[in-house]
Scaffold this active site. Structure first.
Site, PDB file in Angstrom:
ATOM      1  N   GLU A   1       1.354  -4.197  23.434  1.00 58.60           N
ATOM      2  CA  GLU A   1       2.273  -3.077  23.637  1.00 58.60           C
ATOM      3  C   GLU A   1       1.685  -2.214  24.976  1.00 58.60           C
ATOM      4  O   GLU A   1       0.394  -2.210  24.972  1.00 58.60           O
ATOM      5  CB  GLU A   1       2.272  -1.987  22.087  1.00 58.60           C
TER       6      GLU A   1
ATOM      7  N   ILE B   1       6.745  -3.777  10.717  1.00 62.83           N
ATOM      8  CA  ILE B   1       6.512  -2.246  11.136  1.00 62.83           C
ATOM      9  C   ILE B   1       4.841  -1.963  10.661  1.00 62.83           C
ATOM     10  O   ILE B   1       4.469  -0.925  11.004  1.00 62.83           O
ATOM     11  CB  ILE B   1       7.008  -1.211  10.414  1.00 62.83           C
ATOM     12  N   GLY B   2       4.117  -3.109  10.500  1.00 65.73           N
ATOM     13  CA  GLY B   2       2.711  -2.951  10.494  1.00 65.73           C
ATOM     14  C   GLY B   2       1.994  -3.019  11.683  1.00 65.73           C
ATOM     15  O   GLY B   2       1.727  -1.820  12.467  1.00 65.73           O
ATOM     16  N   ARG B   3       1.700  -4.115  12.271  1.00 62.00           N
ATOM     17  CA  ARG B   3       1.157  -4.269  13.697  1.00 62.00           C
ATOM     18  C   ARG B   3       1.517  -5.550  14.139  1.00 62.00           C
ATOM     19  O   ARG B   3       1.716  -6.560  13.462  1.00 62.00           O
ATOM     20  CB  ARG B   3      -0.678  -4.172  13.405  1.00 62.00           C
TER      21      ARG B   3
ATOM     22  N   GLY C   1       0.646  -1.182   0.194  1.00 63.91           N
ATOM     23  CA  GLY C   1      -0.124   0.059   0.013  1.00 63.91           C
ATOM     24  C   GLY C   1       0.855   1.097   0.052  1.00 63.91           C
ATOM     25  O   GLY C   1       1.958   1.191  -0.466  1.00 63.91           O
TER      26      GLY C   1
ATOM     27  N   HIS D   1       7.715   1.270  18.868  1.00 64.59           N
ATOM     28  CA  HIS D   1       6.660   1.722  17.887  1.00 64.59           C
ATOM     29  C   HIS D   1       6.936   3.292  17.648  1.00 64.59           C
ATOM     30  O   HIS D   1       6.028   3.980  17.996  1.00 64.59           O
ATOM     31  CB  HIS D   1       5.465   1.482  18.546  1.00 64.59           C
TER      32      HIS D   1
ATOM     33  N   ILE E   1       2.742   2.597   2.408  1.00 65.66           N
ATOM     34  CA  ILE E   1       3.759   2.530   3.117  1.00 65.66           C
ATOM     35  C   ILE E   1       4.704   1.469   2.302  1.00 65.66           C
ATOM     36  O   ILE E   1       6.056   1.804   2.027  1.00 65.66           O
ATOM     37  CB  ILE E   1       3.964   2.289   4.707  1.00 65.66           C
TER      38      ILE E   1
HETATM   39  P1  NDP Z   1      -2.626   0.875   2.882  1.00 64.43           P
HETATM   40  O1  NDP Z   1      -4.017   0.575   3.136  1.00 64.43           O
HETATM   41  O2  NDP Z   1      -2.116   1.912   1.916  1.00 64.43           O
HETATM   42  O3  NDP Z   1      -1.697  -0.654   2.647  1.00 64.43           O
HETATM   43  C1  NDP Z   1      -2.196  -1.527   3.250  1.00 64.43           C
HETATM   44  C2  NDP Z   1      -1.880  -2.752   2.259  1.00 64.43           C
HETATM   45  O4  NDP Z   1      -2.001  -4.133   3.030  1.00 64.43           O
HETATM   46  C3  NDP Z   1      -2.417  -2.862   0.986  1.00 64.43           C
HETATM   47  O5  NDP Z   1      -1.508  -3.143   0.052  1.00 64.43           O
HETATM   48  C4  NDP Z   1      -3.306  -3.828   0.989  1.00 64.43           C
HETATM   49  O6  NDP Z   1      -3.666  -4.849  -0.187  1.00 64.43           O
HETATM   50  C5  NDP Z   1      -2.634  -4.794   2.076  1.00 64.43           C
HETATM   51  N1  NDP Z   1      -3.357  -5.488   2.860  1.00 64.43           N
HETATM   52  C6  NDP Z   1      -4.357  -5.462   3.727  1.00 64.43           C
HETATM   53  N2  NDP Z   1      -5.113  -6.591   4.450  1.00 64.43           N
HETATM   54  C7  NDP Z   1      -4.579  -7.571   3.787  1.00 64.43           C
HETATM   55  C8  NDP Z   1      -4.810  -8.851   3.710  1.00 64.43           C
HETATM   56  N3  NDP Z   1      -5.546  -9.432   4.632  1.00 64.43           N
HETATM   57  N4  NDP Z   1      -3.892  -9.820   3.022  1.00 64.43           N
HETATM   58  C9  NDP Z   1      -2.836  -9.254   2.338  1.00 64.43           C
HETATM   59  N5  NDP Z   1      -2.688  -8.102   2.051  1.00 64.43           N
HETATM   60  C10 NDP Z   1      -3.503  -6.969   2.865  1.00 64.43           C
HETATM   61  O7  NDP Z   1      -2.000   1.361   4.396  1.00 64.43           O
HETATM   62  P2  NDP Z   1      -0.605   1.831   4.854  1.00 64.43           P
HETATM   63  O8  NDP Z   1       0.507   1.590   3.904  1.00 64.43           O
HETATM   64  O9  NDP Z   1      -0.819   3.494   4.790  1.00 64.43           O
HETATM   65  O10 NDP Z   1      -0.379   1.589   6.429  1.00 64.43           O
HETATM   66  C11 NDP Z   1      -0.203   0.262   6.483  1.00 64.43           C
HETATM   67  C12 NDP Z   1      -0.056   0.027   7.906  1.00 64.43           C
HETATM   68  O11 NDP Z   1       1.062   0.227   8.475  1.00 64.43           O
HETATM   69  C13 NDP Z   1      -1.206   0.579   8.771  1.00 64.43           C
HETATM   70  O12 NDP Z   1      -2.544   0.136   8.725  1.00 64.43           O
HETATM   71  C14 NDP Z   1      -0.651   0.568  10.239  1.00 64.43           C
HETATM   72  O13 NDP Z   1      -1.032  -0.766  10.820  1.00 64.43           O
HETATM   73  C15 NDP Z   1       0.878   0.391   9.812  1.00 64.43           C
HETATM   74  N6  NDP Z   1       1.469   1.611  10.500  1.00 64.43           N
HETATM   75  C16 NDP Z   1       2.451   1.407  11.533  1.00 64.43           C
HETATM   76  C17 NDP Z   1       3.369   2.598  11.895  1.00 64.43           C
HETATM   77  C18 NDP Z   1       4.638   2.366  12.910  1.00 64.43           C
HETATM   78  O14 NDP Z   1       4.680   3.400  13.456  1.00 64.43           O
HETATM   79  N7  NDP Z   1       5.096   1.195  12.966  1.00 64.43           N
HETATM   80  C19 NDP Z   1       2.967   3.697  11.385  1.00 64.43           C
HETATM   81  C20 NDP Z   1       2.038   3.868  10.232  1.00 64.43           C
HETATM   82  C21 NDP Z   1       1.569   2.730   9.935  1.00 64.43           C
HETATM   83  P3  NDP Z   1      -4.517  -4.046  -1.222  1.00 64.43           P
HETATM   84  O15 NDP Z   1      -3.454  -2.997  -1.659  1.00 64.43           O
HETATM   85  O16 NDP Z   1      -4.752  -5.266  -2.191  1.00 64.43           O
HETATM   86  O17 NDP Z   1      -5.731  -3.493  -0.618  1.00 64.43           O
END
Ligand code: NDP
Length: 310
Positions: free
Chosen positions: A247, A216-218, A139, A265, A141
């Protein structure tokens, strides 16, 4: 920054501050038209905030908010996409290199006076050279991470729900296929039931003995116990983690491992980026109450946002 968020929101609105959401009284909850900040906002809390019109969340991930239920109730949920993507991607690269080349251990070695006393720091068994990096979630990030990884001359593949057009990275239709193909898995998917513990013992085994996981996701995306076992047994080589399942508590077993690099985080945590996030929160609130539109609604609330601005 919290101060910046408070300053921006209080310029335009009367503000009630709460450190803990479940601590607010029924009367306070019912008096709120809008919410700005972060925390767990479930059905029960949404029902208590019976006059609420907008939840302006300070962050891009909103797995702690029941956005579908908010939409049902006609409440719009907004978040802070894009303004933090590059910052988070920068930290991901730092965490990856810390993990592979053991930079935190090397710095501690120097600071403890061991270089002068004991000689050179050991050669790192791991390197980024020759790696095949798999990005789980391409997505906003994930794409910024991939763009940065290109500069390192490594092969890049990804898994997301859908294949992307206009990128030249290999697409894996499942996470298992990705894990089998790569030796480095970078997690950039949101939390929530769909991704919970999706990186489990099977995925870690598929990565193999040279395998490195960066998250760095969750924290909820990894089965933390399976990760600890895989790191202890050599099923994978190392992990770099900015996020954890519970956390701010991090399992002692994880911290005891030398092949783990940890951060509290902080991926989006620079003053500039947190201020940009706070501005977007405030701008969403102001746009909603002054003009009936939201700037960055979450997908679940797109209809609520569209109805309001129609
Ligand atoms: P986006 O919505 O732009 O991207 C999410 C990506 O994950 C997309 O490519 C999506 O697929 C994919 N995805 C979602 N669900 C699934 C699934 N079940 N199976 C496979 N792929 C999946 O979000 P961002 O990139 O803006 O942010 C991503 C995450 O990063 C946030 O939700 C947050 O949890 C985390 N984050 C962490 C931070 C930190 O401090 N560590 C700071 C900011 C964010 P598709 O493109 O096909 O929809």
């Amino acid at each position: 920054m919290l101060d910046h968020l408070k300053a921006r929101v209080s310029e335009r609105f009367d503000v009630v501050y709460a450190d803990k959401l479940d601590g607010i009284s029924d009367e306070e909850a019912a008096s709120l038209d809008g919410f700005a900040g972060w925390g767990r906002i479930d059905r029960k809390l949404i029902d208590r905030m019976m006059n609420l019109k907008i939840i302006a969340s300070y962050g891009v991930g909103y797995d702690t908010i029941d956005a579908a239920y908010a939409a049902e109730k006609g409440i719009v949920v907004t978040h802070t996409p894009d303004v933090l993507s590059e910052e988070v991607a920068d930290v991901t690269i730092g965490l990856l290199i810390n993990t592979l080349r053991e930079l935190p251990h090397a710095e501690a070695y120097l600071r403890e006076g061991r270089w002068a006393k004991e000689g050179a720091f050991h050669l790192s068994p791991l390197t980024l050279r020759g790696r095949h990096v798999g990005i789980y979630g391409l997505g906003r990030i994930g794409l910024e991470i991939a763009k940065r990884m290109e500069g390192f001359g490594v092969e890049i593949s990804y898994h997301a729900r859908s294949q992307k057009t206009g990128v030249r990275y290999g697409y894996a239709p499942t996470l298992k296929v990705l894990a089998e193909a790569v030796d480095t898995l970078v997690i950039a998917v949101p939390g929530g039931p769909e991704t919970e513990k999706s990186v489990d013992a099977e995925i870690l085994k598929a990565l193999g003995a040279k395998g490195v996981v960066i998250n760095i996701g969750r924290g909820s995306v990894i089965d933390e116990q399976a990760l600890i076992e895989a790191l202890q047994s050599g099923t994978i080589a190392a992990a770099g983690l900015d996020v954890f399942a519970h956390e701010p508590n991090v399992p002692d077993a994880l911290l005891a491992l030398p092949n783990v690099s940890v951060l509290p985080h902080i991926a989006s945590g620079s003053v500039a980026t947190r201020n940009a996030m706070a501005d977007l929160v405030a701008d969403n609130l102001i746009a909603w109450f002054d003009e009936g539109r939201s700037l960055t609604p979450v997908p679940e609330c797109a209809d609520v946002a569209a109805r309001a601005s129609a």
